[in-house]
Enzyme design. Structure first.
Site, PDB file in Angstrom:
ATOM      1  N   TYR A   1       5.452 -10.654  28.704  1.00  0.00           N
ATOM      2  CA  TYR A   1       5.311  -9.259  29.103  1.00  0.00           C
ATOM      3  C   TYR A   1       6.708  -8.713  29.447  1.00  0.00           C
ATOM      4  CZ  TYR A   1       3.960  -5.274  31.965  1.00  0.00           C
ATOM      5  OH  TYR A   1       3.827  -4.017  32.487  1.00  0.00           O
TER       6      TYR A   1
ATOM      7  N   LYS B   1      -5.731  -5.424  34.260  1.00  0.00           N
ATOM      8  CA  LYS B   1      -6.174  -5.534  32.877  1.00  0.00           C
ATOM      9  C   LYS B   1      -7.651  -5.957  32.797  1.00  0.00           C
ATOM     10  CE  LYS B   1      -1.853  -4.537  32.406  1.00  0.00           C
ATOM     11  NZ  LYS B   1      -0.813  -5.511  32.176  1.00  0.00           N
TER      12      LYS B   1
ATOM     13  N   ARG C   1      -2.260  -6.373  56.614  1.00  0.00           N
ATOM     14  CA  ARG C   1      -1.215  -6.835  55.685  1.00  0.00           C
ATOM     15  C   ARG C   1      -1.416  -8.318  55.387  1.00  0.00           C
ATOM     16  NH1 ARG C   1       3.488  -8.343  57.794  1.00  0.00           N
ATOM     17  NH2 ARG C   1       3.799  -6.467  59.030  1.00  0.00           N
TER      18      ARG C   1
ATOM     19  N   ASP D   1       0.718 -17.179  33.149  1.00  0.00           N
ATOM     20  CA  ASP D   1       0.235 -15.805  33.264  1.00  0.00           C
ATOM     21  C   ASP D   1      -1.001 -15.733  32.370  1.00  0.00           C
ATOM     22  OD1 ASP D   1      -0.335 -13.091  32.888  1.00  0.00           O
ATOM     23  OD2 ASP D   1       1.753 -12.470  33.045  1.00  0.00           O
TER      24      ASP D   1
END
Ligand SMILES: *Cc1c(COP(=O)(O)O)cnc(C)c1O
Length: 378
Positions: free
Chosen positions: A100, A196, A48, A171
């Site tokens: 977005y 993406k 983790r 972003d």
């Protein structure tokens, strides 16, 4: 050797220094690591917190973005969520007005917990200045923005941010580090939906949060291991594999996008084309100055809802689906898909209406793509 970006996508240190001379980074499919002795660590304890495959990917992204550190998350939204956790109730964030849709949805959640967000067209610095308050802690920018492709001048924004001690968050999903490296332009944090362009093959959901300095990196590492929104070893491997072809994909996608943008402009059914690579785009010059390309995202307004229906129902090669950045050309209907959760009055002000479409141009043969659009419009 100081290699160029195309080379670094393939030949990073991570891709070189693997055990047994492995040419691709191995998948360390393990949750835990044994300790060599009391109070000792191999460098890895629990996946983790960190994992060798993921660490290799994070280092690759850091050096592509020029970041001090990067955390690889289970999605772009997970990366944005960690980023927002850096702020407290009362803090104010000024954002690009067409983000977005998922980001806007998340910001609304955080608003309920006391964070404050203002949206404006950040391509005009005056709009940002007007919204500044003593509580303003960050600028949250997409350039080009999604989906109307507004360009924000990051150099100018940096000056304003420094005057007031404000963080810049970018972003960078739409251009990827191949075309734009915001940290070099003054950004403090860079976010990616790795799903993406970085992945490029529509087969992984991933996100990244890159930090410019050690101080931010430390806080983010703490949140990251606490929350546990980490990317799996296998998905990390697929990301490393995808990034090897980032440069060649982006070049071909952009080449195709320029041709499609021009073709769309020549059609009578198309009312307006939003693509920062067109000279008549209002942000063309700023984008040329701060980025190395205009990418392969195109939005366009058509003459009627019937034309939208015709296109979406008749395209054969082009896929009607909600994403971007992959090798396949996709077409999206933002009003009901990516931006369905954006408040109606905001959508309408931006022109995201029933005649608005967005396209992510892939690497197919350009003649095939144009032929497909041509037959759909017939
Ligand atoms: C897709 C996307 C996101 C969200 O990323 P996921 O990987 O889908 O969680 C954030 N920002 C932009 C610009 C995006 O396109």
């Amino acid at each position: 050797m100081d290699y160029k970006l195309e080379t670094r996508c393939i030949h990073s240190q991570e891709n070189k220094n693997q055990p047994f001379g492995a040419v691709s980074v191995p998948i360390y499919q393990t949750a835990i690591f044994s300790h060599p002795g009391i109070g000792e660590s191999s460098g890895y304890d629990y996946s983790r917190e960190s994992n060798p495959t993921r660490a290799s990917l994070e280092n690759i992204i850091s050096q592509l973005e020029g970041a001090q550190d990067t955390v690889a998350c289970s999605s772009g939204m997970a990366a944005i969520s960690i980023c927002l956790s850096l702020f407290q109730a009362g803090d104010h964030i000024i954002c690009s007005e067409d983000l977005y849709g998922g980001s806007v949805r998340m910001f609304r959640q955080y608003e309920e917990r006391g964070l404050r967000f203002s949206y404006t067209n950040t391509s005009e610095l005056e709009n940002i200045k007007r919204l500044l308050t003593p509580e303003t802690k960050a600028f949250y920018i997409e350039t080009p923005s999604n989906p109307t492709m507004q360009i924000t001048d990051l150099f100018a924004l940096k000056q304003l941010a420094d005057e007031h001690g404000i963080l810049i968050i970018v972003d960078n999903t739409f251009l990827s580090p191949y075309f734009q490296t915001p940290i070099q332009l003054g950004a403090d944090l860079v976010i990616h939906s790795g799903t993406k362009f970085l992945n490029g093959h529509n087969d992984v959901i991933a996100g990244f949060l890159c930090s410019k300095d050690q101080n931010l990196a430390k806080k983010i590492r703490f949140l990251y291991k606490t929350v546990g929104s980490c990317l799996s070893p296998f998905d990390s491997y697929l990301m490393i594999r995808g990034i090897k072809t980032l440069a060649i994909r982006q070049e071909r996608q952009q080449e195709n996008a320029i041709q499609i943008a021009k073709w769309l402009q020549s059609r009578k059914e198309i009312v307006k084309v939003y693509y920062p690579g067109l000279k008549e785009h209002p942000g063309y010059e700023v984008n040329q100055r701060q980025a190395r390309g205009s990418g392969s995202m195109i939005s366009f307004q058509v003459d009627s809802k019937e034309t939208v229906e015709k296109i979406l129902q008749k395209v054969e090669l082009i896929t009607y689906a909600e994403s971007l950045g992959g090798v396949e050309t996709l077409i999206t209907y933002p009003m009901i898909q990516t931006h369905g959760d954006v408040p109606k009055e905001m959508r309408e002000r931006l022109g995201i209406n029933e005649r608005f479409l967005r396209m992510s141009v892939g690497i197919e043969n350009i003649e095939d793509l144009i032929e497909d659009l041509e037959q759909a419009l017939e």
